[in-house]
Motif scaffolding. Structure first.
Motif, PDB file in Angstrom:
ATOM      1  N   THR A  91       0.803  -1.225   0.000  1.00 46.51           N
ATOM      2  CA  THR A  91       0.000   0.000   0.000  1.00 46.51           C
ATOM      3  C   THR A  91       0.840   1.282   0.000  1.00 46.51           C
ATOM      4  OG1 THR A  91      -0.131  -0.084   2.427  1.00 46.51           O
ATOM      5  CG2 THR A  91      -1.941  -1.108   1.189  1.00 46.51           C
ATOM      6  N   ASP A  92       2.140   1.164   0.162  1.00 54.21           N
ATOM      7  CA  ASP A  92       3.022   2.338   0.184  1.00 54.21           C
ATOM      8  C   ASP A  92       3.094   2.939  -1.224  1.00 54.21           C
ATOM      9  OD1 ASP A  92       5.286   4.084   0.118  1.00 54.21           O
ATOM     10  OD2 ASP A  92       6.057   3.125   1.922  1.00 54.21           O
ATOM     11  N   ILE A  93       2.584   4.154  -1.384  1.00 52.58           N
ATOM     12  CA  ILE A  93       2.526   4.782  -2.705  1.00 52.58           C
ATOM     13  C   ILE A  93       3.912   4.936  -3.318  1.00 52.58           C
ATOM     14  CG2 ILE A  93       1.972   6.927  -3.938  1.00 52.58           C
ATOM     15  CD1 ILE A  93      -0.449   5.267  -3.358  1.00 52.58           C
ATOM     16  N   ARG A  94       4.910   5.261  -2.498  1.00 53.21           N
ATOM     17  CA  ARG A  94       6.259   5.454  -3.030  1.00 53.21           C
ATOM     18  C   ARG A  94       6.789   4.167  -3.660  1.00 53.21           C
ATOM     19  NH1 ARG A  94       8.786   7.646   2.422  1.00 53.21           N
ATOM     20  NH2 ARG A  94       7.451   5.904   3.060  1.00 53.21           N
ATOM     21  N   ILE A  95       6.505   3.055  -3.015  1.00 53.59           N
ATOM     22  CA  ILE A  95       6.934   1.761  -3.560  1.00 53.59           C
ATOM     23  C   ILE A  95       6.128   1.417  -4.817  1.00 53.59           C
ATOM     24  CG2 ILE A  95       7.044  -0.726  -3.127  1.00 53.59           C
ATOM     25  CD1 ILE A  95       7.557  -0.063  -0.178  1.00 53.59           C
ATOM     26  N   LEU A  96       4.832   1.655  -4.769  1.00 57.08           N
ATOM     27  CA  LEU A  96       3.969   1.331  -5.910  1.00 57.08           C
ATOM     28  C   LEU A  96       4.332   2.150  -7.145  1.00 57.08           C
ATOM     29  CD1 LEU A  96       0.525   1.044  -4.088  1.00 57.08           C
ATOM     30  CD2 LEU A  96       1.913  -0.829  -4.982  1.00 57.08           C
ATOM     31  N   VAL A  97       4.743   3.390  -6.938  1.00 53.13           N
ATOM     32  CA  VAL A  97       5.157   4.240  -8.071  1.00 53.13           C
ATOM     33  C   VAL A  97       6.367   3.628  -8.777  1.00 53.13           C
ATOM     34  CG1 VAL A  97       6.259   6.448  -8.624  1.00 53.13           C
ATOM     35  CG2 VAL A  97       4.174   6.406  -7.254  1.00 53.13           C
ATOM     36  N   LYS A  98       7.326   3.100  -8.019  1.00 51.84           N
ATOM     37  CA  LYS A  98       8.517   2.507  -8.619  1.00 51.84           C
ATOM     38  C   LYS A  98       8.194   1.164  -9.273  1.00 51.84           C
ATOM     39  CE  LYS A  98      10.684   6.061  -7.135  1.00 51.84           C
ATOM     40  NZ  LYS A  98      10.792   7.219  -8.063  1.00 51.84           N
TER      41      LYS A  98
END
Length: 202
Positions: A91-98
């Motif tokens: 659910t971490d957006i920063r991880i999902l963006v990558k």
């Protein structure tokens, strides 16, 4: 058996020399392009233009964006890492963006590996053409890294390299060609026509 002539020996040595030089060059160009791509990813350029729209749709649907039926296999190729991550509970957006960025990169990696597989050692120089297109997309579409027509273009190369082979295709190459053509036909609206043209020449 007749011994090879001097000219044949020279030609063979020259071919081996070119091959020895060409493989590192091809791999080096792909690595340089990859590094450049991920430098842009580091500053989130892949979210510009359509990127943020696709990213939002996938997060909202918790599945593939489903933008268009005719582009379904493009969506599968580029969106599966993000979809699997969401289903896996990330659910971490920063991880999902990558992770989303890796999905954009994935068709280029698949195309290059397929092109390498389908070219014989004597024809490795043909790989300069797909690599040139990768670099061209990256330079000319700096703020449009995710584009469905880019996926269509890069996945055209392994099909073309199979079609221009001088020798008859092996059975596994024939199966691969038909799989690629079927997937290709649903990567973009205009792909059905070009897929049919390539079927005629297959």
């Amino acid at each position: 058996t007749e011994a090879p002539s001097g000219n044949e020996l020279v030609a063979d040595a020259s071919a081996r020399g070119r091959e020895k030089f060409l493989k590192p060059l091809l791999l080096g160009l792909f690595i340089i392009w990859t590094v450049d791509f991920f430098i842009k990813v580091a500053i989130d350029k892949h979210l510009s233009l359509d990127g943020v729209n696709y990213f939002f749709h996938i997060l909202e649907n918790r599945g593939f964006a489903n933008i268009a039926w005719s582009r379904r296999y493009t969506e599968y190729l580029t969106e599966w890492p993000l979809v699997l991550s969401l289903l896996g509970g990330i659910t971490d957006i920063r991880i999902l963006v990558k992770i989303f960025a890796f999905g954009i990169y994935f068709p280029y990696l698949v195309s290059f590996l397929l092109c390498w597989y389908v070219t014989d050692d004597g024809n490795r120089s043909l790989l300069l053409f797909p690599l040139g297109s990768f670099i061209g997309f990256n330079l000319l579409s700096d703020y449009d890294l995710i584009a469905d027509h880019h996926v269509l273009a890069v996945m055209t190369w392994p099909i073309l390299l199979l079609l221009v082979k001088e020798r008859p295709l092996q059975w596994i190459e024939g199966i691969l060609l038909w799989i690629l053509l079927i997937a290709y036909s649903r990567m973009y609206e205009t792909a059905v026509l070009t897929a049919l043209i390539m079927v005629v020449f297959s």
